[in-house]
Design a protein around this motif. Structure first.
Motif, mmCIF file in Angstrom:
data_model
loop_
_atom_site.group_PDB
_atom_site.id
_atom_site.type_symbol
_atom_site.label_atom_id
_atom_site.label_comp_id
_atom_site.label_asym_id
_atom_site.label_seq_id
_atom_site.Cartn_x
_atom_site.Cartn_y
_atom_site.Cartn_z
ATOM 1 N N TYR A 37 42.777 48.229 52.464
ATOM 2 C CA TYR A 37 41.701 47.685 51.636
ATOM 3 C C TYR A 37 42.227 47.296 50.247
ATOM 4 C CZ TYR A 37 37.839 48.816 54.813
ATOM 5 O OH TYR A 37 36.966 48.857 55.874
ATOM 6 N N THR A 38 43.088 48.138 49.689
ATOM 7 C CA THR A 38 43.644 47.858 48.364
ATOM 8 C C THR A 38 44.461 46.572 48.382
ATOM 9 O OG1 THR A 38 43.721 50.214 47.849
ATOM 10 C CG2 THR A 38 45.084 48.777 46.497
ATOM 11 N N ASP A 39 45.336 46.429 49.363
ATOM 12 C CA ASP A 39 46.163 45.219 49.463
ATOM 13 C C ASP A 39 45.318 43.968 49.685
ATOM 14 O OD1 ASP A 39 48.465 46.686 49.051
ATOM 15 O OD2 ASP A 39 49.006 46.771 51.183
ATOM 16 N N ASP A 40 44.309 44.078 50.549
ATOM 17 C CA ASP A 40 43.422 42.932 50.789
ATOM 18 C C ASP A 40 42.688 42.522 49.516
ATOM 19 O OD1 ASP A 40 44.194 42.850 53.433
ATOM 20 O OD2 ASP A 40 42.349 43.766 54.209
ATOM 21 N N ALA A 41 42.144 43.500 48.815
ATOM 22 C CA ALA A 41 41.416 43.212 47.581
ATOM 23 C C ALA A 41 42.352 42.608 46.535
ATOM 24 C CB ALA A 41 40.762 44.481 47.046
ATOM 25 N N SER B 159 41.430 46.613 42.513
ATOM 26 C CA SER B 159 41.701 46.712 43.952
ATOM 27 C C SER B 159 41.523 48.142 44.451
ATOM 28 C CB SER B 159 43.124 46.239 44.261
ATOM 29 O OG SER B 159 43.291 44.902 43.883
ATOM 30 N N LYS B 160 42.023 49.091 43.688
ATOM 31 C CA LYS B 160 41.867 50.504 44.057
ATOM 32 C C LYS B 160 40.397 50.922 44.006
ATOM 33 C CE LYS B 160 46.476 51.914 42.640
ATOM 34 N NZ LYS B 160 47.298 52.642 41.673
ATOM 35 N N GLN B 161 39.689 50.446 42.994
ATOM 36 C CA GLN B 161 38.262 50.755 42.874
ATOM 37 C C GLN B 161 37.490 50.204 44.075
ATOM 38 O OE1 GLN B 161 36.573 49.378 39.192
ATOM 39 N NE2 GLN B 161 34.495 49.863 39.819
ATOM 40 N N TYR B 162 37.815 48.988 44.481
ATOM 41 C CA TYR B 162 37.167 48.378 45.643
ATOM 42 C C TYR B 162 37.470 49.193 46.905
ATOM 43 C CZ TYR B 162 36.366 45.179 49.519
ATOM 44 O OH TYR B 162 35.963 44.633 50.705
ATOM 45 N N ALA B 163 38.724 49.569 47.100
ATOM 46 C CA ALA B 163 39.109 50.343 48.283
ATOM 47 C C ALA B 163 38.363 51.671 48.328
ATOM 48 C CB ALA B 163 40.620 50.571 48.300
ATOM 49 N N GLU B 164 38.254 52.334 47.202
ATOM 50 C CA GLU B 164 37.509 53.598 47.144
ATOM 51 C C GLU B 164 36.035 53.389 47.495
ATOM 52 O OE1 GLU B 164 38.464 56.744 46.693
ATOM 53 O OE2 GLU B 164 40.570 56.273 46.380
ATOM 54 N N ALA B 165 35.478 52.283 47.041
ATOM 55 C CA ALA B 165 34.067 51.995 47.348
ATOM 56 C C ALA B 165 33.875 51.691 48.832
ATOM 57 C CB ALA B 165 33.579 50.818 46.505
ATOM 58 N N MET B 166 34.867 51.063 49.451
ATOM 59 C CA MET B 166 34.763 50.716 50.868
ATOM 60 C C MET B 166 35.067 51.906 51.779
ATOM 61 S SD MET B 166 33.635 47.736 50.721
ATOM 62 C CE MET B 166 33.592 47.417 52.459
#
Length: 120
Positions: free
Chosen positions: A38-42, A9-16
């Motif tokens: 973004y982290t919570d959504d992911a 989730s954190k990786q996704y948020a960083e990418a977004m």
């Protein structure tokens, strides 16, 4: 999977929310306030996704491949059962076990090969 849902989730948020180019140069304060969203959504999506049975997480192509492997193995077993006499039941047991092991190996390699076994 070597990463936890939290890490992914954190990786996704960083990418977004990439540093230096977030939404065309929006200030860091905006990026920092959006990261937790973004982290919570992911995390929610990943938790939902991983509650599904594996069969529902497969792509159509993967599902078709698994069905084909199953049908092929089942057909071979039926042929073997029909060909064997009752006097050869111990040989059948061994062949059946080999077939199960081979089918399991093929299925696991197909689904998880590269990530778990280092091969496709």
């Amino acid at each position: 999977m070597s990463k936890t849902i939290e890490e992914l989730s954190k990786q996704y948020a960083e990418a977004m929310c990439p540093i230096g180019d977030y939404c065309g140069g929006v200030y860091d304060e905006q990026r920092n306030s959006d990261l937790p969203i973004y982290t919570d959504d992911a995390k929610s999506v990943l938790e939902w996704f991983f509650t599904k049975p594996l069969s529902q997480r497969l792509t159509d192509e993967e599902r078709e491949k698994m069905i084909k492997l199953y049908i092929d193995a089942n057909d071979k077993l039926k042929i073997c059962l029909n060909a064997m006499s009752h006097n050869q039941i111990s040989e059948l047991d061994n062949e059946y076990k080999k077939g199960i092991n081979m089918g399991l190996i093929l299925a696991l390699k197909y689904i998880f090969g590269k990530e778990l076994f280092g091969e496709e």
